[in-house]
Design a protein around this motif. Structure first.
Motif, PDB file in Angstrom:
ATOM      1  N   GLU A   7       0.848  -1.190   0.000  1.00 49.68           N
ATOM      2  CA  GLU A   7       0.000   0.000   0.000  1.00 49.68           C
ATOM      3  C   GLU A   7       0.881   1.238   0.000  1.00 49.68           C
ATOM      4  O   GLU A   7       1.864   1.306   0.744  1.00 49.68           O
ATOM      5  N   GLU A   9       0.571   5.781  -0.627  1.00 50.33           N
ATOM      6  CA  GLU A   9      -0.257   6.959  -0.853  1.00 50.33           C
ATOM      7  C   GLU A   9       0.614   8.072  -1.407  1.00 50.33           C
ATOM      8  O   GLU A   9       1.757   8.244  -0.975  1.00 50.33           O
ATOM      9  N   ARG A  69     -13.926   3.325 -12.557  1.00 49.93           N
ATOM     10  CA  ARG A  69     -15.017   4.182 -12.084  1.00 49.93           C
ATOM     11  C   ARG A  69     -14.493   5.604 -11.933  1.00 49.93           C
ATOM     12  O   ARG A  69     -14.122   6.031 -10.848  1.00 49.93           O
ATOM     13  N   GLU A  72     -13.032   7.923  -9.351  1.00 53.91           N
ATOM     14  CA  GLU A  72     -12.807   7.361  -8.012  1.00 53.91           C
ATOM     15  C   GLU A  72     -11.839   6.196  -7.935  1.00 53.91           C
ATOM     16  O   GLU A  72     -11.106   6.066  -6.960  1.00 53.91           O
ATOM     17  N   SER A  73     -11.858   5.316  -8.941  1.00 55.28           N
ATOM     18  CA  SER A  73     -11.090   4.088  -8.801  1.00 55.28           C
ATOM     19  C   SER A  73     -10.758   3.474 -10.163  1.00 55.28           C
ATOM     20  O   SER A  73     -11.583   3.519 -11.086  1.00 55.28           O
ATOM     21  N   SER A  75      -8.688  -0.227 -11.453  1.00 53.33           N
ATOM     22  CA  SER A  75      -7.953  -1.417 -11.032  1.00 53.33           C
ATOM     23  C   SER A  75      -7.659  -2.311 -12.227  1.00 53.33           C
ATOM     24  O   SER A  75      -8.398  -2.335 -13.207  1.00 53.33           O
ATOM     25  N   THR A  95      -5.006  -1.620  -7.419  1.00 57.33           N
ATOM     26  CA  THR A  95      -6.144  -0.704  -7.357  1.00 57.33           C
ATOM     27  C   THR A  95      -5.635   0.685  -7.006  1.00 57.33           C
ATOM     28  O   THR A  95      -4.854   0.846  -6.070  1.00 57.33           O
ATOM     29  N   ASP A  97      -7.171   4.122  -5.767  1.00 58.91           N
ATOM     30  CA  ASP A  97      -8.337   4.811  -5.230  1.00 58.91           C
ATOM     31  C   ASP A  97      -7.985   6.281  -5.112  1.00 58.91           C
ATOM     32  O   ASP A  97      -6.921   6.636  -4.591  1.00 58.91           O
ATOM     33  N   THR A  99      -9.166  10.141  -3.833  1.00 59.08           N
ATOM     34  CA  THR A  99     -10.016  10.876  -2.911  1.00 59.08           C
ATOM     35  C   THR A  99      -9.652  12.361  -2.970  1.00 59.08           C
ATOM     36  O   THR A  99      -8.475  12.703  -2.816  1.00 59.08           O
ATOM     37  N   ARG A 108      -4.306   6.485  -3.527  1.00 63.44           N
ATOM     38  CA  ARG A 108      -3.883   5.323  -2.741  1.00 63.44           C
ATOM     39  C   ARG A 108      -3.776   4.124  -3.681  1.00 63.44           C
ATOM     40  O   ARG A 108      -4.738   3.770  -4.363  1.00 63.44           O
TER      41      ARG A 108
END
Length: 153
Positions: A7, A9, A69, A72-73, A75, A95, A97, A99, A108
């Motif tokens: 992960e 960011e 999407r 927003e996202s 993947s 993925t 994401d 925000t 992220r």
């Protein structure tokens, strides 16, 4: 150490719409990550990304869009055999994401599926560490690339 999920960011001074384009479209992707990319950024699309010279010591990697999407996202699955359908157990899932945050976007990135690949422990650890190093190198390139595009948040 757990070798299951990576992960990261990154904050980007641009709208989620702009950042979505940068992480989903092949034209933008190849400016900060692979040397080349060929796929449609829509769910179900398959293609490839290329690192280095494929006729030399480079690599052509299978790529399959899982979800898109905007804004927003996004993947995708990758690292699966080129002649196979990407699925859990034969590929890794990435993925992005997005925000809204302040005047920009918090991006992220999550990469999963390492344990499901069925690799021996040494291979699992090597692949995980290579991907960790790769994302630590490539993800910080997104914000400067977006800044060069000259778009305002």
């Amino acid at each position: 150490m757990e070798f299951g999920t990576i992960e990261r960011e990154v904050y980007v001074e641009a709208t989620p719409e702009v950042v979505f384009e940068v992480v989903s479209s092949p034209e933008h992707l190849k400016e900060w990550w692979p040397d080349d990319a060929a796929y449609d950024p829509i769910p179900g699309s398959t293609g490839e990304i290329v690192f280095g010279d494929p006729d030399g010591d480079g690599a052509v990697v299978a790529f399959a869009v899982v979800d898109a999407r905007p804004p927003e996202s996004f993947s995708f699955r990758w690292t699966h055999p080129a002649d196979a359908v990407a699925a859990e157990g034969n590929s890794l899932l990435v993925t992005f994401d997005l925000t809204p945050s302040g005047g920009g976007t918090l991006l992220r990135m999550t990469e999963t599926g390492f344990r499901e690949m069925g690799w021996e422990v040494a291979v699992l650890e090597q692949q995980y560490r290579e991907h960790e190093t790769g994302w630590d190198f490539y993800l910080p390139r997104i914000a400067p690339y977006v800044a060069r595009l000259g778009v305002q948040p």
